[in-house]
Design a protein around this motif. Structure first.
Motif, PDB file in Angstrom:
ATOM      1  N   ILE A   1      -2.261  -5.486   4.106  1.00 39.32           N
ATOM      2  CA  ILE A   1      -1.153  -5.478   5.061  1.00 39.32           C
ATOM      3  C   ILE A   1       0.130  -5.281   4.265  1.00 39.32           C
ATOM      4  CG2 ILE A   1       0.162  -6.824   6.749  1.00 39.32           C
ATOM      5  CD1 ILE A   1      -2.493  -8.289   7.375  1.00 39.32           C
ATOM      6  N   ILE A   2       0.902  -4.273   4.671  1.00 45.15           N
ATOM      7  CA  ILE A   2       2.156  -3.996   3.978  1.00 45.15           C
ATOM      8  C   ILE A   2       3.316  -4.131   4.958  1.00 45.15           C
ATOM      9  CG2 ILE A   2       1.156  -2.554   2.161  1.00 45.15           C
ATOM     10  CD1 ILE A   2       1.907  -0.119   3.704  1.00 45.15           C
ATOM     11  N   THR A   3       4.449  -4.569   4.455  1.00 43.91           N
ATOM     12  CA  THR A   3       5.655  -4.712   5.265  1.00 43.91           C
ATOM     13  C   THR A   3       6.734  -3.818   4.667  1.00 43.91           C
ATOM     14  OG1 THR A   3       5.069  -7.013   5.736  1.00 43.91           O
ATOM     15  CG2 THR A   3       7.334  -6.345   6.195  1.00 43.91           C
ATOM     16  N   LEU A   4       7.296  -2.960   5.496  1.00 38.81           N
ATOM     17  CA  LEU A   4       8.355  -2.057   5.047  1.00 38.81           C
ATOM     18  C   LEU A   4       9.694  -2.798   5.033  1.00 38.81           C
ATOM     19  CD1 LEU A   4       7.410   1.196   7.017  1.00 38.81           C
ATOM     20  CD2 LEU A   4       6.564   0.385   4.803  1.00 38.81           C
ATOM     21  N   GLU A   5      10.695  -2.173   4.434  1.00 32.02           N
ATOM     22  CA  GLU A   5      12.025  -2.781   4.354  1.00 32.02           C
ATOM     23  C   GLU A   5      12.596  -3.109   5.728  1.00 32.02           C
ATOM     24  OE1 GLU A   5      14.475  -0.135   2.071  1.00 32.02           O
ATOM     25  OE2 GLU A   5      13.798  -0.982   0.179  1.00 32.02           O
ATOM     26  N   ASN A   6      12.223  -2.310   6.749  1.00 31.71           N
ATOM     27  CA  ASN A   6      12.735  -2.547   8.101  1.00 31.71           C
ATOM     28  C   ASN A   6      11.885  -3.563   8.867  1.00 31.71           C
ATOM     29  OD1 ASN A   6      10.428  -1.135   8.682  1.00 31.71           O
ATOM     30  ND2 ASN A   6      11.449   0.577   9.675  1.00 31.71           N
ATOM     31  N   GLU A   7      11.000  -4.281   8.138  1.00 31.14           N
ATOM     32  CA  GLU A   7      10.140  -5.342   8.672  1.00 31.14           C
ATOM     33  C   GLU A   7       8.962  -4.847   9.504  1.00 31.14           C
ATOM     34  OE1 GLU A   7      10.432  -8.493   7.568  1.00 31.14           O
ATOM     35  OE2 GLU A   7      12.085  -7.732   6.363  1.00 31.14           O
ATOM     36  N   GLU A   8       8.727  -3.525   9.585  1.00 26.54           N
ATOM     37  CA  GLU A   8       7.534  -3.013  10.249  1.00 26.54           C
ATOM     38  C   GLU A   8       6.320  -3.362   9.395  1.00 26.54           C
ATOM     39  OE1 GLU A   8       7.965   0.984  12.589  1.00 26.54           O
ATOM     40  OE2 GLU A   8       8.977   1.196  10.656  1.00 26.54           O
ATOM     41  N   ARG A   9       5.255  -3.807  10.053  1.00 23.40           N
ATOM     42  CA  ARG A   9       4.024  -4.164   9.344  1.00 23.40           C
ATOM     43  C   ARG A   9       2.928  -3.161   9.666  1.00 23.40           C
ATOM     44  NH1 ARG A   9       3.741 -10.636  10.268  1.00 23.40           N
ATOM     45  NH2 ARG A   9       5.520 -11.113   8.950  1.00 23.40           N
TER      46      ARG A   9
ATOM     47  N   LYS B   1       5.752   5.546  -7.138  1.00 24.73           N
ATOM     48  CA  LYS B   1       5.848   4.601  -8.251  1.00 24.73           C
ATOM     49  C   LYS B   1       7.199   4.756  -8.922  1.00 24.73           C
ATOM     50  CE  LYS B   1       1.103   3.803  -9.648  1.00 24.73           C
ATOM     51  NZ  LYS B   1       0.162   3.818 -10.767  1.00 24.73           N
ATOM     52  N   ILE B   2       7.888   3.623  -9.072  1.00 18.70           N
ATOM     53  CA  ILE B   2       9.177   3.597  -9.764  1.00 18.70           C
ATOM     54  C   ILE B   2       9.139   2.432 -10.739  1.00 18.70           C
ATOM     55  CG2 ILE B   2      11.671   3.356  -9.520  1.00 18.70           C
ATOM     56  CD1 ILE B   2      11.346   4.402  -6.631  1.00 18.70           C
ATOM     57  N   ASN B   3       9.235   2.747 -12.038  1.00 18.45           N
ATOM     58  CA  ASN B   3       9.211   1.713 -13.079  1.00 18.45           C
ATOM     59  C   ASN B   3       8.031   0.746 -12.913  1.00 18.45           C
ATOM     60  OD1 ASN B   3      11.592   2.790 -14.114  1.00 18.45           O
ATOM     61  ND2 ASN B   3      12.837   1.479 -12.817  1.00 18.45           N
ATOM     62  N   ASP B   4       6.845   1.278 -12.747  1.00 22.73           N
ATOM     63  CA  ASP B   4       5.614   0.502 -12.582  1.00 22.73           C
ATOM     64  C   ASP B   4       5.559  -0.328 -11.301  1.00 22.73           C
ATOM     65  OD1 ASP B   4       4.469   1.499 -14.916  1.00 22.73           O
ATOM     66  OD2 ASP B   4       5.346  -0.092 -16.146  1.00 22.73           O
ATOM     67  N   GLU B   5       6.503  -0.151 -10.405  1.00 26.21           N
ATOM     68  CA  GLU B   5       6.477  -0.800  -9.095  1.00 26.21           C
ATOM     69  C   GLU B   5       5.965   0.226  -8.085  1.00 26.21           C
ATOM     70  OE1 GLU B   5       7.375  -3.988  -8.171  1.00 26.21           O
ATOM     71  OE2 GLU B   5       7.676  -4.477 -10.278  1.00 26.21           O
ATOM     72  N   ILE B   6       5.184  -0.248  -7.102  1.00 25.17           N
ATOM     73  CA  ILE B   6       4.629   0.647  -6.094  1.00 25.17           C
ATOM     74  C   ILE B   6       5.384   0.460  -4.780  1.00 25.17           C
ATOM     75  CG2 ILE B   6       2.595   1.236  -4.721  1.00 25.17           C
ATOM     76  CD1 ILE B   6       0.901   0.430  -7.128  1.00 25.17           C
ATOM     77  N   TYR B   7       5.841   1.578  -4.226  1.00 28.61           N
ATOM     78  CA  TYR B   7       6.531   1.609  -2.943  1.00 28.61           C
ATOM     79  C   TYR B   7       5.835   2.636  -2.066  1.00 28.61           C
ATOM     80  CZ  TYR B   7      10.195  -0.637  -5.692  1.00 28.61           C
ATOM     81  OH  TYR B   7      10.890  -1.487  -6.515  1.00 28.61           O
ATOM     82  N   VAL B   8       6.181   2.654  -0.783  1.00 31.86           N
ATOM     83  CA  VAL B   8       5.658   3.687   0.113  1.00 31.86           C
ATOM     84  C   VAL B   8       6.808   4.267   0.915  1.00 31.86           C
ATOM     85  CG1 VAL B   8       3.320   2.754   0.328  1.00 31.86           C
ATOM     86  CG2 VAL B   8       5.090   1.995   1.911  1.00 31.86           C
ATOM     87  N   GLU B   9       6.608   5.512   1.339  1.00 32.86           N
ATOM     88  CA  GLU B   9       7.568   6.136   2.244  1.00 32.86           C
ATOM     89  C   GLU B   9       6.778   6.877   3.314  1.00 32.86           C
ATOM     90  OE1 GLU B   9       8.554  10.240  -0.192  1.00 32.86           O
ATOM     91  OE2 GLU B   9       9.799   8.490  -0.592  1.00 32.86           O
ATOM     92  N   LYS B  10       7.331   6.911   4.524  1.00 41.87           N
ATOM     93  CA  LYS B  10       6.647   7.595   5.624  1.00 41.87           C
ATOM     94  C   LYS B  10       6.668   9.104   5.402  1.00 41.87           C
ATOM     95  CE  LYS B  10       7.118   4.456   9.503  1.00 41.87           C
ATOM     96  NZ  LYS B  10       7.636   4.286  10.864  1.00 41.87           N
ATOM     97  N   VAL B  11       5.544   9.736   5.700  1.00 37.26           N
ATOM     98  CA  VAL B  11       5.458  11.191   5.652  1.00 37.26           C
ATOM     99  C   VAL B  11       6.012  11.717   6.975  1.00 37.26           C
ATOM    100  CG1 VAL B  11       3.894  13.170   5.500  1.00 37.26           C
ATOM    101  CG2 VAL B  11       3.453  11.123   4.125  1.00 37.26           C
ATOM    102  N   THR B  12       6.967  12.640   6.900  1.00 31.54           N
ATOM    103  CA  THR B  12       7.586  13.175   8.116  1.00 31.54           C
ATOM    104  C   THR B  12       7.376  14.683   8.272  1.00 31.54           C
ATOM    105  OG1 THR B  12       9.695  13.409   6.953  1.00 31.54           O
ATOM    106  CG2 THR B  12       9.353  11.370   8.204  1.00 31.54           C
ATOM    107  N   ASP B  13       6.912  15.345   7.227  1.00 35.96           N
ATOM    108  CA  ASP B  13       6.668  16.790   7.286  1.00 35.96           C
ATOM    109  C   ASP B  13       5.459  17.047   8.192  1.00 35.96           C
ATOM    110  OD1 ASP B  13       5.064  19.204   6.366  1.00 35.96           O
ATOM    111  OD2 ASP B  13       6.941  19.559   5.300  1.00 35.96           O
ATOM    112  N   SER B  14       5.677  17.741   9.308  1.00 33.51           N
ATOM    113  CA  SER B  14       4.611  17.915  10.307  1.00 33.51           C
ATOM    114  C   SER B  14       3.407  18.688   9.776  1.00 33.51           C
ATOM    115  CB  SER B  14       5.154  18.575  11.575  1.00 33.51           C
ATOM    116  OG  SER B  14       5.722  19.826  11.276  1.00 33.51           O
ATOM    117  N   LYS B  15       3.630  19.703   8.951  1.00 39.34           N
ATOM    118  CA  LYS B  15       2.499  20.456   8.380  1.00 39.34           C
ATOM    119  C   LYS B  15       1.673  19.563   7.459  1.00 39.34           C
ATOM    120  CE  LYS B  15       4.286  25.153   8.533  1.00 39.34           C
ATOM    121  NZ  LYS B  15       4.597  26.350   7.764  1.00 39.34           N
TER     122      LYS B  15
END
Length: 83
Positions: free
Chosen positions: A8-16, A54-68
């Motif tokens: 379970i991951i929680t984004l910065e905007n508190e979405e889980r 990955k930034i400085n050995d930290e793992i983050y996620v970002e939403k994919v928005t490119d429709s293709k």
């Protein structure tokens, strides 16, 4: 922390989200996720694909928005789930 299936991951905007599947596409790691509410119940209509960053050995996620890219990844992830 490594992200894996059923995490379970929680984004910065508190979405889980709960991670349903993981795949590698063009040397990048992507996750198929489904939303969760405050009671940790699945929101079946809230599906997204997240890219691992990955930034400085930290793992983050970002939403994919490119429709293709979303279409390509959805097909790949679905084929893996049906195996």
């Amino acid at each position: 922390m490594k992200i894996k299936t059923n995490t379970i991951i929680t984004l910065e905007n508190e979405e889980r989200y709960v991670v349903l599947n993981e795949t590698t596409y063009q040397k990048e790691v992507y996750f198929l996720v489904m939303g969760m509410d405050e009671k940790k119940e699945i929101i079946q209509t809230k599906v997204a694909i997240l890219k691992q960053v990955k930034i400085n050995d930290e793992i983050y996620v970002e939403k994919v928005t490119d429709s293709k890219l979303i279409i390509e990844l959805t097909n790949l992830l679905k084929s893996q789930l049906s195996m």
